[in-house]
Design a protein around this motif. Structure first.
Motif, PDB file in Angstrom:
ATOM      1  N   SER A   9       0.850  -1.072   0.074  1.00  0.00           N
ATOM      2  CA  SER A   9      -0.010   0.093   0.104  1.00  0.00           C
ATOM      3  C   SER A   9       0.873   1.206   0.097  1.00  0.00           C
ATOM      4  CB  SER A   9      -1.002   0.038   1.330  1.00  0.00           C
ATOM      5  OG  SER A   9      -0.403   0.277   2.460  1.00  0.00           O
ATOM      6  N   TRP A  10       2.182   1.169   0.409  1.00  0.00           N
ATOM      7  CA  TRP A  10       2.928   2.238   0.375  1.00  0.00           C
ATOM      8  C   TRP A  10       3.329   2.683  -1.007  1.00  0.00           C
ATOM      9  CZ3 TRP A  10       7.078  -0.259   4.360  1.00  0.00           C
ATOM     10  CH2 TRP A  10       6.721  -0.321   5.478  1.00  0.00           C
ATOM     11  N   PHE A  11       3.403   1.732  -1.879  1.00  0.00           N
ATOM     12  CA  PHE A  11       3.629   2.162  -3.198  1.00  0.00           C
ATOM     13  C   PHE A  11       2.675   2.506  -3.881  1.00  0.00           C
ATOM     14  CE2 PHE A  11       7.057  -0.841  -1.908  1.00  0.00           C
ATOM     15  CZ  PHE A  11       8.160  -0.399  -3.183  1.00  0.00           C
ATOM     16  N   GLY A  12       1.363   2.314  -3.604  1.00  0.00           N
ATOM     17  CA  GLY A  12       0.097   2.765  -4.008  1.00  0.00           C
ATOM     18  C   GLY A  12       0.072   4.153  -3.596  1.00  0.00           C
ATOM     19  N   TYR A  13       0.447   4.676  -2.492  1.00  0.00           N
ATOM     20  CA  TYR A  13       0.258   5.867  -1.966  1.00  0.00           C
ATOM     21  C   TYR A  13       1.353   6.720  -2.692  1.00  0.00           C
ATOM     22  CZ  TYR A  13       0.702  10.012   0.998  1.00  0.00           C
ATOM     23  OH  TYR A  13       0.666  11.082   1.424  1.00  0.00           O
ATOM     24  N   GLY A  14       2.397   6.355  -2.793  1.00  0.00           N
ATOM     25  CA  GLY A  14       3.492   6.908  -3.483  1.00  0.00           C
ATOM     26  C   GLY A  14       3.100   7.173  -4.861  1.00  0.00           C
ATOM     27  N   PHE A  15       2.406   6.296  -5.726  1.00  0.00           N
ATOM     28  CA  PHE A  15       2.205   6.549  -7.105  1.00  0.00           C
ATOM     29  C   PHE A  15       1.004   7.381  -7.215  1.00  0.00           C
ATOM     30  CE2 PHE A  15       0.070   5.187 -10.983  1.00  0.00           C
ATOM     31  CZ  PHE A  15       0.930   5.727 -11.784  1.00  0.00           C
ATOM     32  N   GLU A  16       0.062   7.657  -6.176  1.00  0.00           N
ATOM     33  CA  GLU A  16      -1.046   8.525  -6.213  1.00  0.00           C
ATOM     34  C   GLU A  16      -0.507   9.907  -6.008  1.00  0.00           C
ATOM     35  OE1 GLU A  16      -4.392   8.062  -6.878  1.00  0.00           O
ATOM     36  OE2 GLU A  16      -3.730   6.013  -7.511  1.00  0.00           O
ATOM     37  N   GLN A  17       0.395   9.890  -5.081  1.00  0.00           N
ATOM     38  CA  GLN A  17       0.822  11.219  -4.862  1.00  0.00           C
ATOM     39  C   GLN A  17       1.835  11.750  -6.054  1.00  0.00           C
ATOM     40  OE1 GLN A  17       3.234  12.494  -1.002  1.00  0.00           O
ATOM     41  NE2 GLN A  17       4.608  11.939  -2.286  1.00  0.00           N
ATOM     42  N   SER A 193       9.392  -7.666   8.349  1.00  0.00           N
ATOM     43  CA  SER A 193       8.628  -8.364   7.139  1.00  0.00           C
ATOM     44  C   SER A 193       8.126  -7.287   6.161  1.00  0.00           C
ATOM     45  CB  SER A 193       7.574  -9.188   7.780  1.00  0.00           C
ATOM     46  OG  SER A 193       6.860  -8.351   8.298  1.00  0.00           O
ATOM     47  N   ALA A 194       7.609  -6.059   6.763  1.00  0.00           N
ATOM     48  CA  ALA A 194       7.102  -5.265   5.659  1.00  0.00           C
ATOM     49  C   ALA A 194       8.123  -4.460   5.110  1.00  0.00           C
ATOM     50  CB  ALA A 194       6.421  -4.156   6.634  1.00  0.00           C
ATOM     51  N   PHE A 195       9.313  -4.303   5.762  1.00  0.00           N
ATOM     52  CA  PHE A 195      10.591  -3.847   5.184  1.00  0.00           C
ATOM     53  C   PHE A 195      11.406  -4.682   3.998  1.00  0.00           C
ATOM     54  CE2 PHE A 195      15.264  -3.261   4.837  1.00  0.00           C
ATOM     55  CZ  PHE A 195      15.299  -1.862   4.495  1.00  0.00           C
ATOM     56  N   LEU A 196      11.049  -6.042   4.482  1.00  0.00           N
ATOM     57  CA  LEU A 196      11.523  -7.057   3.256  1.00  0.00           C
ATOM     58  C   LEU A 196      10.968  -7.003   2.174  1.00  0.00           C
ATOM     59  CD1 LEU A 196      13.563  -9.398   2.733  1.00  0.00           C
ATOM     60  CD2 LEU A 196      11.877 -10.925   3.997  1.00  0.00           C
ATOM     61  N   ILE A 197       9.511  -6.987   2.237  1.00  0.00           N
ATOM     62  CA  ILE A 197       8.904  -6.723   1.017  1.00  0.00           C
ATOM     63  C   ILE A 197       8.912  -5.529   0.430  1.00  0.00           C
ATOM     64  CG2 ILE A 197       6.466  -6.525   0.438  1.00  0.00           C
ATOM     65  CD1 ILE A 197       5.449  -8.405   2.284  1.00  0.00           C
ATOM     66  N   TYR A 198       9.219  -4.350   0.987  1.00  0.00           N
ATOM     67  CA  TYR A 198       9.631  -3.129   0.467  1.00  0.00           C
ATOM     68  C   TYR A 198      10.918  -3.269  -0.273  1.00  0.00           C
ATOM     69  CZ  TYR A 198      12.240   1.423   0.641  1.00  0.00           C
ATOM     70  OH  TYR A 198      13.137   2.306   0.434  1.00  0.00           O
ATOM     71  N   GLY A 226       7.167   8.923  -1.741  1.00  0.00           N
ATOM     72  CA  GLY A 226       5.873   8.858  -1.157  1.00  0.00           C
ATOM     73  C   GLY A 226       5.835   7.566  -0.441  1.00  0.00           C
ATOM     74  N   VAL A 227       6.488   6.661  -0.870  1.00  0.00           N
ATOM     75  CA  VAL A 227       6.671   5.456  -0.321  1.00  0.00           C
ATOM     76  C   VAL A 227       7.232   5.517   1.472  1.00  0.00           C
ATOM     77  CG1 VAL A 227       7.658   3.161  -0.089  1.00  0.00           C
ATOM     78  CG2 VAL A 227       6.694   3.969  -2.339  1.00  0.00           C
ATOM     79  N   GLN A 228       8.473   6.354   1.371  1.00  0.00           N
ATOM     80  CA  GLN A 228       9.057   6.529   2.523  1.00  0.00           C
ATOM     81  C   GLN A 228       8.100   7.423   3.623  1.00  0.00           C
ATOM     82  OE1 GLN A 228      12.825   8.192   1.750  1.00  0.00           O
ATOM     83  NE2 GLN A 228      13.175   9.146   4.032  1.00  0.00           N
ATOM     84  N   TYR A 229       7.441   8.267   3.151  1.00  0.00           N
ATOM     85  CA  TYR A 229       6.465   8.996   4.050  1.00  0.00           C
ATOM     86  C   TYR A 229       5.377   8.123   4.335  1.00  0.00           C
ATOM     87  CZ  TYR A 229       3.279  12.716   5.457  1.00  0.00           C
ATOM     88  OH  TYR A 229       2.303  13.420   6.234  1.00  0.00           O
ATOM     89  N   ALA A 230       4.737   7.070   3.337  1.00  0.00           N
ATOM     90  CA  ALA A 230       3.585   6.493   3.958  1.00  0.00           C
ATOM     91  C   ALA A 230       4.112   5.463   5.030  1.00  0.00           C
ATOM     92  CB  ALA A 230       3.069   5.708   2.639  1.00  0.00           C
TER      93      ALA A 230
END
Length: 238
Positions: A9-17, A193-198, A226-230
């Protein structure tokens, strides 16, 4: 800790931004890239300055993300916002990170010297240039390279974790530089685990972005901001 699926979802937020103001975001990363290249042209001092100022630029970009999340305008001058606010603490984050990198490189260098020095001694004791000596030298050398790669990964990944969210913690919460690095490290480790997927997604997307003569980075770099901020919001605010 958060659910590991949050990383996607972080990547989704980053792309929307990014989609909300693509021209501005591309302009922001182009300015940063150009400034980083110019600093890199200065021997030694330029590289030091680039590493120390990286969190300062990132602090400004985090402010740009914060503006978007609060339905405010994202502006080109956000790239310099970190110089106007929190410059000292953000620069100290960069300095502490640079010192840690030097320490890791020095440590790896010492290990390399010990192993390769031992390999040379083994070769000399085995008969100099004989086939047995060459085999012994190659065997020790391959073991040393494998060990150095492992040590490098084990040490540099925590450094990435420490620097990743530190600028946001300094800018938005007035956390002291060293404490911000430690909080970023602990928060990321707690959500490993979230960081690993990231991390896996970043590697894959980086390869894809590099294929078209690197032009894909004009999109990927703003998205990763945006991913970093999310990630900061999910790990420290929610």
């Amino acid at each position: 800790s958060i659910d590991s699926s949050k990383a996607t979802s972080w990547f989704g937020y980053g792309f929307e931004q990014f989609k909300a103001a693509p021209g501005i975001w591309i302009g922001l990363v182009v300015i940063y890239f150009v400034l980083a290249i110019l600093m890199g042209l200065v021997p030694f001092l330029g590289s030091l300055a680039s590493n120390i100022l990286m969190p300062v630029f990132m602090g400004g970009l985090m402010m740009a993300c914060h503006a978007y999340s609060n339905q405010q305008e994202v502006k080109i001058d956000h790239i310099f916002a970190g110089f106007k606010q929190k410059f000292g603490p953000l620069a100290l984050v960069g300095l502490f990170y640079l010192i840690a990198v030097f320490a890791v490189v020095l440590f790896i260098g010492i290990i390399a010297a010990i192993f390769f020095g031992g390999a040379l001694i083994t070769a000399a004791m085995s008969g100099g240039a004989s086939a047995g000596a060459a085999g012994a030298l190659m065997g020790v050398g391959m073991s040393a390279v494998a060990l150095l790669v492992l040590v490098g990964v084990l040490l540099f990944v925590p450094l990435m974790m420490a620097i990743w969210l530190a600028p946001a913690l300094v800018v938005f919460h007035n956390i002291a530089p060293f404490n911000a690095l430690m909080m970023s490290l602990k928060g990321t480790l707690k959500n490993w685990s979230a960081f690993l997927i990231y991390f896996i997604l970043v590697v894959v997307l980086a390869i894809v972005a590099t294929i078209p003569v690197g032009l894909g980075w004009l999109i990927l770099a703003p998205v990763l901001i945006g991913v970093q901020y999310a990630a900061y919001r999910d790990i420290f605010l929610r």
